[in-house]
Design a protein around this motif. Structure first.
Motif: not given
Length: 167
Positions: A27-28, A103-104
């Motif tokens: 999760h970002a 990013t994620d």
């Protein structure tokens, strides 16, 4: 569901412990920050934040919805989207340090510095472990249903931590 690795703990003097988890979540960090620092976010996996002044020195009151325990304290570190630390009665210092990975995904380095007996240490290791599993579920869109909570998972985790301590 992301696998939560067992924590490490070290004794820091008589009846004083440092509990550590390192979580790698898909999760970002922009999604994780509100889960750790807002009343709605905390309710989904940890506790009701009856008071949460989101600033260094701010007041905090957490009410666990699976045990009815209530703790009060202060925000003792606050670096937006990076560090949130609460120092509260009973649980001591609770620190979440977020590090984005791309990013994620995000690494959370969690520390709980607290007093207590060996039994209380095992209780907290199991409790935090279960709460981090609940955090992962909440981030996947399935917040905790506290009315359906039982201690079955907590009991299994506590026994696993007790077995590790005996080894």
């Amino acid at each position: 569901m992301t696998l939560v690795s067992h924590a490490t703990s070290e004794q820091r003097g008589e009846n004083h412990w440092l509990l550590r988890f390192e979580l790698h979540l898909p999760h970002a960090y922009a999604a994780l920050w509100p889960a750790l620092t807002t009343p709605d976010g905390l309710r989904g996996w940890l506790a009701a934040a009856d008071v949460l002044e989101r600033r260094l020195g701010g007041a905090i009151t957490l009410r666990w919805l699976n045990t009815a325990a209530v703790v009060t304290g202060r925000v003792t570190a606050w670096d937006v989207e990076r560090v949130a630390e609460y120092t509260v009665t009973e649980h001591g210092r609770i620190r979440f340090h977020l590090e984005p990975v791309g990013t994620d995904s995000t690494v959370i380095r969690f520390v709980n510095e607290r007093g207590g007996t060996q039994d209380e240490r095992l209780d907290c290791l199991a409790g935090w472990h279960e709460h981090f599993e609940l955090l992962d579920s909440a981030l996947d869109g399935r917040p905790a249903d506290w009315s359906a909570w039982t201690d079955t998972r907590w009991s299994a985790l506590r026994e696993a931590y007790a077995s590790l301590a005996r080894a």
